[in-house]
Design an enzyme around this catalytic site. Structure first.
Site, PDB file in Angstrom:
ATOM      1  N   ARG A  68       0.813  -1.214   0.000  1.00  0.00           N
ATOM      2  CA  ARG A  68       0.000   0.000   0.000  1.00  0.00           C
ATOM      3  C   ARG A  68       0.851   1.271   0.000  1.00  0.00           C
ATOM      4  NH1 ARG A  68      -4.316   0.300   4.781  1.00  0.00           N
ATOM      5  NH2 ARG A  68      -2.660   0.309   6.310  1.00  0.00           N
ATOM      6  N   ARG A  92      -0.780  -5.074  14.452  1.00  0.00           N
ATOM      7  CA  ARG A  92      -2.040  -4.356  14.255  1.00  0.00           C
ATOM      8  C   ARG A  92      -3.153  -5.319  13.839  1.00  0.00           C
ATOM      9  NH1 ARG A  92       0.431  -0.733  10.144  1.00  0.00           N
ATOM     10  NH2 ARG A  92      -1.640  -0.108   9.515  1.00  0.00           N
TER      11      ARG A  92
HETATM   12  P1  AMP Z   1      -5.374   3.046  10.975  1.00  0.00           P
HETATM   13  O1  AMP Z   1      -5.046   4.017   9.901  1.00  0.00           O
HETATM   14  O2  AMP Z   1      -6.830   3.048  11.340  1.00  0.00           O
HETATM   15  O3  AMP Z   1      -4.823   1.677  10.726  1.00  0.00           O
HETATM   16  O4  AMP Z   1      -4.636   3.588  12.303  1.00  0.00           O
HETATM   17  C1  AMP Z   1      -3.229   3.741  12.348  1.00  0.00           C
HETATM   18  C2  AMP Z   1      -2.786   3.786  13.788  1.00  0.00           C
HETATM   19  O5  AMP Z   1      -3.378   4.909  14.476  1.00  0.00           O
HETATM   20  C3  AMP Z   1      -3.176   2.580  14.624  1.00  0.00           C
HETATM   21  O6  AMP Z   1      -2.267   1.506  14.477  1.00  0.00           O
HETATM   22  C4  AMP Z   1      -3.129   3.177  16.036  1.00  0.00           C
HETATM   23  O7  AMP Z   1      -1.793   3.342  16.498  1.00  0.00           O
HETATM   24  C5  AMP Z   1      -3.718   4.565  15.807  1.00  0.00           C
HETATM   25  N1  AMP Z   1      -5.194   4.557  15.916  1.00  0.00           N
HETATM   26  C6  AMP Z   1      -6.089   4.820  14.930  1.00  0.00           C
HETATM   27  N2  AMP Z   1      -7.344   4.743  15.403  1.00  0.00           N
HETATM   28  C7  AMP Z   1      -7.250   4.424  16.710  1.00  0.00           C
HETATM   29  C8  AMP Z   1      -8.194   4.175  17.743  1.00  0.00           C
HETATM   30  N3  AMP Z   1      -9.520   4.253  17.519  1.00  0.00           N
HETATM   31  N4  AMP Z   1      -7.728   3.871  18.976  1.00  0.00           N
HETATM   32  C9  AMP Z   1      -6.417   3.810  19.224  1.00  0.00           C
HETATM   33  N5  AMP Z   1      -5.461   4.000  18.298  1.00  0.00           N
HETATM   34  C10 AMP Z   1      -5.866   4.310  17.051  1.00  0.00           C
END
Ligand code: AMP
Length: 212
Positions: A127, A171
């Site tokens: 990606r 993740r």
């Molecule tokens: P994402 O783009 O949704 O995969 O988010 C990237 C990173 O941001 C995640 O791996 C977390 O470190 C942080 N993050 C995003 N959304 C959340 C959430 N709702 N709660 C906690 N950490 C978050």
């Protein structure tokens, strides 16, 4: 219209959120984008969340909920929103219910994009994302010119949290352990729609529109 979109990393949430938002005239909100932007501009929030995001760990609930509450109180959201990346666990789901109660609003739909783990892993590792507008690309479907975004001309790069395969796997584990169980939470309310995310972007989008 107020929509939640769930799915493992690489399921296509970012891409589909943007399309849904455009079709229904609502605002796409991604907590991951908010955090990445804060890190990029080196704001105070950025310094608070940087290490968590880069390690693939969740940012603490209290801080995340605060950020989401502030965003959902802004006045560009009269038509609604689609929320990608929140809630991530039960604590956050309860917090979102409190925010909605305070605003006297309700969630209309919770979408889950389901894809097998090997597919999401392959998608994440290939990606790329526009560093300016957040549009997603993949090494197999790059922008037309030289890793320059087709939409805004921004530089298309690999996300800092996508570099490390161990962090990516972490993740995905967190998703399966903490976020996937929320399925039952929204299923009980009768607003859950599970969409098979293993098809072309157009086909997945068509399935979502039909479900909505
Ligand atoms: P994402 O783009 O949704 O995969 O988010 C990237 C990173 O941001 C995640 O791996 C977390 O470190 C942080 N993050 C995003 N959304 C959340 C959430 N709702 N709660 C906690 N950490 C978050």
């Amino acid at each position: 219209m107020r929509i939640l979109i769930f799915g493992p990393q690489g399921a296509g949430k970012g891409t589909q959120s943007a399309r849904i938002a455009e079709k229904f005239g609502i605002v796409p909100i991604s907590t991951g984008d908010i955090f990445r932007w804060a890190i990029r501009v080196d704001s105070e929030l950025g310094s608070q969340v940087k290490q968590y995001v880069e390690d693939g760990r969740l940012v603490p609930d209290e801080l995340t909920v605060h950020v989401v509450r502030e965003r959902l109180e802004q006045d560009d959201l009269a038509n609604g929103w689609i929320l990608d990346g929140f809630p991530r666990n039960e604590e956050q789901a309860h917090a979102l219910d409190r925010i909605m109660d305070d605003q006297d609003l309700q969630i209309d739909a919770a979408l889950i994009l389901s894809v097998p783990q090997d597919v999401s892993l392959r998608r994440i590792l290939g990606r790329r994302v526009c560093s300016n507008c957040g549009r997603n690309y993949h090494i197999d479907t790059p922008p037309q010119v030289n890793w320059t975004c087709d939409t805004c001309g921004g530089e298309v790069i690999k996300r800092t949290d996508d570099f490390d395969e161990a962090a990516v796997r972490k993740r995905l584990d967190i998703y399966h352990q903490q976020t996937e169980p929320l399925k039952a939470y929204y299923e009980k309310r009768g607003i859950l729609h599970t969409i098979d995310g293993q098809a072309s972007q157009d086909e997945v989008f068509a399935r979502i529109v039909e479900a909505l």
